[in-house]
Scaffold this motif. Structure first.
Motif, short mmCIF file in Angstrom:
data_model
loop_
_atom_site.label_atom_id
_atom_site.label_comp_id
_atom_site.label_asym_id
_atom_site.label_seq_id
_atom_site.Cartn_x
_atom_site.Cartn_y
_atom_site.Cartn_z
N UNK A 56 0.85 -1.18 0.00
CA UNK A 56 0.00 0.00 0.00
C UNK A 56 0.89 1.23 0.00
N UNK A 57 0.62 2.13 -0.92
CA UNK A 57 1.32 3.42 -0.94
C UNK A 57 0.40 4.45 -0.31
N UNK A 58 0.91 5.17 0.69
CA UNK A 58 0.11 6.19 1.35
C UNK A 58 0.82 7.53 1.25
N UNK A 59 0.07 8.59 1.47
CA UNK A 59 0.69 9.92 1.53
C UNK A 59 1.77 9.95 2.61
N UNK A 60 1.51 9.29 3.72
CA UNK A 60 2.48 9.26 4.81
C UNK A 60 3.77 8.57 4.40
N UNK A 61 3.67 7.47 3.65
CA UNK A 61 4.89 6.78 3.24
C UNK A 61 5.73 7.64 2.30
N UNK A 62 5.08 8.49 1.54
CA UNK A 62 5.81 9.42 0.67
C UNK A 62 6.46 10.51 1.52
N UNK A 63 5.68 11.10 2.43
CA UNK A 63 6.20 12.17 3.28
C UNK A 63 7.35 11.71 4.17
N UNK A 64 7.29 10.46 4.60
CA UNK A 64 8.36 9.92 5.44
C UNK A 64 9.68 9.78 4.68
N UNK A 65 9.60 9.81 3.36
CA UNK A 65 10.80 9.65 2.52
C UNK A 65 10.98 10.85 1.60
N UNK A 66 10.51 12.00 2.01
CA UNK A 66 10.47 13.20 1.16
C UNK A 66 11.86 13.61 0.65
N UNK A 67 12.91 13.29 1.38
CA UNK A 67 14.26 13.66 0.96
C UNK A 67 14.78 12.76 -0.16
N UNK A 68 14.10 11.68 -0.43
CA UNK A 68 14.63 10.65 -1.30
C UNK A 68 13.64 10.23 -2.39
#
Length: 117
Positions: free
Chosen positions: A48-60
């Motif tokens: 599952x891809x979530x907005x949170x999983x993206x934000x948690x890796x925003x630098x990368x």
């Protein structure tokens, strides 16, 4: 009579392949006003891809596939699962996938339950 998954599910099931680029997912989040997308490999939900999983890796974020950001796969329930079971599962998961005869036919979020009340 207690409501079942088929009574409250959202019939629009948007999925992406694990090898797709993150940019595709971000466009779908925006276009459909959603915050999570199930990730498939062949005919199986694997994450599952979530907005949170993206934000948690925003630098990368650059040139990454969805497989690098996805969380564990959400539970898959039958179309006749009762609302008591559904609400219990949603205390721990963002989303539930509804299945019938091996085919994914919809999804349920907390918002779907609230709308059905």
């Amino acid at each position: 009579e207690e409501k079942q998954a088929k009574d409250i599910m959202n019939n629009t099931l948007i999925t992406l392949n694990k090898e797709e680029k993150l940019e595709n997912a971000i466009k779908l989040f925006s276009k459909h006003n959603i915050s999570q997308i199930p990730i498939k490999e062949k005919n199986k939900i694997i994450g599952l891809l979530t907005e949170s999983s993206i934000l948690n890796n925003i630098q990368n974020l650059k040139d990454k596939t969805l497989a690098e950001f996805m969380e564990e796969a959400p539970p898959i329930i039958a179309k006749n699962a009762k609302i008591a079971v559904i609400s219990s599962l949603l205390k721990f998961y963002h989303i539930l996938i509804v299945q019938n005869n091996g085919a994914f036919i919809g999804l349920i979020t907390k918002a779907d339950i609230i709308r059905s009340l």
